[in-house]
Design a protein around this motif. Structure first.
Motif, PDB file in Angstrom:
ATOM      1  N   HIS A 161      93.208-111.420  38.997  1.00 25.38           N
ATOM      2  CA  HIS A 161      92.687-112.521  39.816  1.00 25.38           C
ATOM      3  C   HIS A 161      93.623-113.729  39.660  1.00 25.38           C
ATOM      4  O   HIS A 161      94.137-113.970  38.563  1.00 25.38           O
ATOM      5  CB  HIS A 161      91.270-112.866  39.349  1.00 25.38           C
ATOM      6  CG  HIS A 161      90.520-113.750  40.275  1.00 25.38           C
ATOM      7  ND1 HIS A 161      90.717-115.101  40.319  1.00 25.38           N
ATOM      8  CD2 HIS A 161      89.558-113.478  41.205  1.00 25.38           C
ATOM      9  CE1 HIS A 161      89.913-115.637  41.219  1.00 25.38           C
ATOM     10  NE2 HIS A 161      89.200-114.668  41.772  1.00 25.38           N
ATOM     11  N   PRO A 162      93.833-114.507  40.734  1.00 24.92           N
ATOM     12  CA  PRO A 162      94.688-115.694  40.607  1.00 24.92           C
ATOM     13  C   PRO A 162      94.199-116.681  39.549  1.00 24.92           C
ATOM     14  O   PRO A 162      94.990-117.393  38.941  1.00 24.92           O
ATOM     15  CB  PRO A 162      94.631-116.332  42.003  1.00 24.92           C
ATOM     16  CG  PRO A 162      94.200-115.234  42.920  1.00 24.92           C
ATOM     17  CD  PRO A 162      93.373-114.280  42.101  1.00 24.92           C
ATOM     18  N   ASP A 163      92.882-116.719  39.332  1.00 22.02           N
ATOM     19  CA  ASP A 163      92.289-117.601  38.323  1.00 22.02           C
ATOM     20  C   ASP A 163      91.346-116.755  37.460  1.00 22.02           C
ATOM     21  O   ASP A 163      90.156-116.624  37.771  1.00 22.02           O
ATOM     22  CB  ASP A 163      91.535-118.745  39.002  1.00 22.02           C
ATOM     23  CG  ASP A 163      90.960-119.746  38.009  1.00 22.02           C
ATOM     24  OD1 ASP A 163      90.881-119.426  36.792  1.00 22.02           O
ATOM     25  OD2 ASP A 163      90.576-120.848  38.437  1.00 22.02           O
ATOM     26  N   PRO A 164      91.850-116.160  36.380  1.00 19.27           N
ATOM     27  CA  PRO A 164      91.029-115.254  35.575  1.00 19.27           C
ATOM     28  C   PRO A 164      89.742-115.882  35.035  1.00 19.27           C
ATOM     29  O   PRO A 164      88.713-115.202  34.955  1.00 19.27           O
ATOM     30  CB  PRO A 164      91.971-114.841  34.439  1.00 19.27           C
ATOM     31  CG  PRO A 164      93.338-114.957  35.036  1.00 19.27           C
ATOM     32  CD  PRO A 164      93.250-116.159  35.932  1.00 19.27           C
ATOM     33  N   VAL A 165      89.781-117.153  34.682  1.00 19.17           N
ATOM     34  CA  VAL A 165      88.585-117.784  34.111  1.00 19.17           C
ATOM     35  C   VAL A 165      87.500-117.941  35.178  1.00 19.17           C
ATOM     36  O   VAL A 165      86.316-117.678  34.927  1.00 19.17           O
ATOM     37  CB  VAL A 165      88.937-119.126  33.439  1.00 19.17           C
ATOM     38  CG1 VAL A 165      87.669-119.829  32.943  1.00 19.17           C
ATOM     39  CG2 VAL A 165      89.910-118.902  32.286  1.00 19.17           C
ATOM     40  N   THR A 166      87.895-118.346  36.378  1.00 18.24           N
ATOM     41  CA  THR A 166      86.934-118.427  37.482  1.00 18.24           C
ATOM     42  C   THR A 166      86.356-117.045  37.783  1.00 18.24           C
ATOM     43  O   THR A 166      85.146-116.890  38.004  1.00 18.24           O
ATOM     44  CB  THR A 166      87.601-119.019  38.738  1.00 18.24           C
ATOM     45  OG1 THR A 166      87.951-120.373  38.461  1.00 18.24           O
ATOM     46  CG2 THR A 166      86.664-118.979  39.938  1.00 18.24           C
ATOM     47  N   ALA A 167      87.219-116.029  37.807  1.00 21.82           N
ATOM     48  CA  ALA A 167      86.754-114.658  38.031  1.00 21.82           C
ATOM     49  C   ALA A 167      85.739-114.255  36.980  1.00 21.82           C
ATOM     50  O   ALA A 167      84.711-113.636  37.288  1.00 21.82           O
ATOM     51  CB  ALA A 167      87.924-113.695  38.029  1.00 21.82           C
ATOM     52  N   ALA A 168      86.009-114.610  35.726  1.00 22.45           N
ATOM     53  CA  ALA A 168      85.078-114.276  34.640  1.00 22.45           C
ATOM     54  C   ALA A 168      83.734-114.960  34.848  1.00 22.45           C
ATOM     55  O   ALA A 168      82.678-114.346  34.682  1.00 22.45           O
ATOM     56  CB  ALA A 168      85.687-114.687  33.294  1.00 22.45           C
TER      57      ALA A 168
END
Length: 196
Positions: free
Chosen positions: A181-188
């Motif tokens: 995902h371009p933003d792993p933390v947002t995806a999490a």
């Protein structure tokens, strides 16, 4: 207690993001890196434990009971060609033990052998691991649910994770759903909300 969201971790992932992922609510991390020698895998596992355990997340090791024990991990996840679940349970009675399953009968057998949860999949198509069998689909999740907590894997996003939970899964395990995902933390965060 079995986590609801496992993030698989390899040496090649951005390990600096692990504390933020744990703070975002990822409550399980599975260390899986078949390219590492034993000592390096122990070192990686200890590093993951050090940064995610303060947030309350659990760490399991894929395949390697020796590494899980040496590093002080919370559990072990065993594939069909790994150490038998019953042997892992006998050798490490206090560890969380997961077993890879593809049918309800396999989940029943894993439960009888002492597994705490079943890794179930791939549920959807994925390219994170080559050579996997055809996706099982959500109906297979429903058919296998109710014996052990099912942690489904394979092609999961926040939307499909919510569908898997509705179909009877306890939780999900992801690789690409976070790391690609371009933003792993947002995806999490989105995945945590989907399985919560």
């Amino acid at each position: 207690m079995t986590p609801h969201l496992f993030c698989l971790v390899a040496q090649s992932d951005d390990l600096a993001l692990l504390p933020a992922l744990a703070d975002a609510g990822v409550d399980g991390f599975q260390v899986r890196d078949k390219s590492l020698a034993t000592g390096a895998l122990v070192t990686l596992t200890r590093a993951v434990i050090d940064v995610v355990r303060p947030s309350g997340a659990q760490v399991v090791v894929n395949d390697r009971l020796d590494v899980a024990l040496a590093a002080g991990a919370d559990g072990i996840h065993l594939g069909t060609d790994d150490l038998a679940v019953a042997d892992a349970r006998r050798l490490a009675p206090s560890l969380l033990v997961g077993a890879t399953c593809r049918t309800r009968a396999e989940v029943v057998a894993a439960a009888a052998a002492g597994a705490d949860y079943a890794g179930f999949g791939p549920v959807f198509a994925t390219d994170s691991k080559p050579g996997l069998p055809a996706p099982l689909g959500l109906s297979a999740v429903t058919a296998a649910a109710g014996v052990l907590p099912l942690i489904v894997i394979g092609g999961l996003s926040a939307a499909t994770a919510a569908e898997a939970r509705a179909a009877g899964a306890h939780g999900v395990a992801v690789i690409g759903g976070i790391w690609r995902h371009p933003d792993p933390v947002t995806a999490a965060k989105e995945l945590v909300a989907a399985v919560g």
